[in-house]
Scaffold this motif. Structure first.
Motif, mmCIF file in Angstrom:
data_model
loop_
_atom_site.group_PDB
_atom_site.id
_atom_site.type_symbol
_atom_site.label_atom_id
_atom_site.label_comp_id
_atom_site.label_asym_id
_atom_site.label_seq_id
_atom_site.Cartn_x
_atom_site.Cartn_y
_atom_site.Cartn_z
ATOM 1 N N ASP A 167 0.826 -1.212 0.000
ATOM 2 C CA ASP A 167 0.000 0.000 0.000
ATOM 3 C C ASP A 167 0.861 1.264 0.000
ATOM 4 N N GLY A 168 2.190 1.094 -0.038
ATOM 5 C CA GLY A 168 3.104 2.205 -0.275
ATOM 6 C C GLY A 168 3.517 2.170 -1.731
ATOM 7 N N ALA A 169 4.470 3.012 -2.117
ATOM 8 C CA ALA A 169 4.855 3.063 -3.524
ATOM 9 C C ALA A 169 6.300 3.486 -3.702
ATOM 10 N N GLU A 170 6.875 3.047 -4.813
ATOM 11 C CA GLU A 170 8.144 3.568 -5.304
ATOM 12 C C GLU A 170 7.821 4.398 -6.537
ATOM 13 N N GLU A 171 8.456 5.588 -6.636
ATOM 14 C CA GLU A 171 8.102 6.530 -7.692
ATOM 15 C C GLU A 171 9.341 7.099 -8.382
ATOM 16 N N LEU A 172 9.137 7.495 -9.618
ATOM 17 C CA LEU A 172 10.128 8.255 -10.374
ATOM 18 C C LEU A 172 9.438 9.554 -10.766
ATOM 19 N N ARG A 173 9.989 10.691 -10.292
ATOM 20 C CA ARG A 173 9.315 11.984 -10.470
ATOM 21 C C ARG A 173 10.186 12.943 -11.277
#
Length: 274
Positions: free
Chosen positions: A92-98
């Motif tokens: 329910d968490g996330a890894e992101e590329l912004r």
């Protein structure tokens, strides 16, 4: 001007053009650009993770980075890996590329938006998805699973998605949230007239590629490459690309032509002086 001189001048131009082309330096501002994004040259891109509450850097199961592969990526030798969850918690968490570099970009000026995905672990539908943060506090979401006309989402294979011909939803407006409210990009534009991309106040970029934010027991191991926005394509790789050897013969051909003509001119001059 003699014919020999004219030919020599022409070959000078050919040689110069060959040299520019060989090393990717052709003098034009209208060509599309491909930018390598590597661990030592991230530009306006950055990895981050967030837990279910949105707290930056608080998801212990998440990781992100540039890697080789998997399989044969669409561009270069690698891709951006986005992973989170361990099968028990963290899904329910996330890894992101912004990306922070597109603040102020008008939604109406977006003429191309696509990317490629690969997954070895997911929850059955949620490949890496795009979120655009826009003026007025809205968010626009593109998920590949809501674009069945482009093919069914799948594991262990590279797939490329054209977001502008796919399905979108949004936090507010006619799109609403969830699959039941998926609409076209043209509908999104009509509902967000004058909208522009904005960066989040916490320093995170207004263009987000995410993996996660599902259920705690979900596990994601996904990859992204070949991200294109308008006339720029980003190649995510573990190391910078080296110049292609195939370009060198073109440069050498131009130099060889000049050398041969110069030798002939000297030989002719020597004959006339004899």
């Amino acid at each position: 001007m003699s014919n020999t001189r004219k030919i020599f001048n022409t070959l000078q131009v050919v040689c110069a053009v060959s040299a520019f082309a060989a090393f990717g330096l052709a003098p034009t501002a209208s060509l599309a650009a491909t930018i390598d994004v590597t661990p030592t040259s991230m530009g306006t891109w950055a990895f981050n993770n967030r837990d279910a509450g949105g707290n930056i850097g608080a998801e212990a199961t998440a990781s992100g980075g540039m890697v080789t592969g998997p399989a044969t990526p669409p561009l270069g030798t690698g891709s951006a890996n986005l992973a989170t969850g361990n099968g028990v918690t963290g899904g329910d968490g996330a890894e992101e590329l912004r990306n922070t570099g597109y603040v102020g970009l008008a939604l109406s000026s977006i003429s191309a938006l696509s990317y490629s995905t690969y997954a070895t672990a997911w929850n059955g539908q949620q490949l890496p998805y795009i979120v655009l943060y826009v003026s007025g506090g809205n968010r626009l979401w593109f998920e590949p699973t809501y674009s069945p006309s482009q093919g069914a989402v799948a594991l262990n294979t590279w797939q490329t998605w054209n977001a502008l011909t796919g399905g979108w939803y949004e936090d507010t407006g006619p799109g609403g949230q969830g699959v039941a409210n998926v609409v076209s990009w043209s509908t999104i534009l009509a509902a967000n007239l004058g909208g522009t991309i904005v960066n989040q106040g916490n320093g995170l970029g207004g263009i987000r590629i995410s993996s996660g934010f599902a259920s705690p027991g979900d596990q994601f191991n996904t990859y992204v490459d070949n991200f294109t926005l308008n006339d720029t394509t980003f190649n995510f790789d573990p190391a910078a690309a080296t110049p292609l050897p195939a370009a060198l013969p073109l440069f050498a051909t131009g130099l060889g032509a000049l050398g041969l003509l110069g030798w002939r001119r000297k030989r002719k001059a020597a004959a006339l002086a004899a």
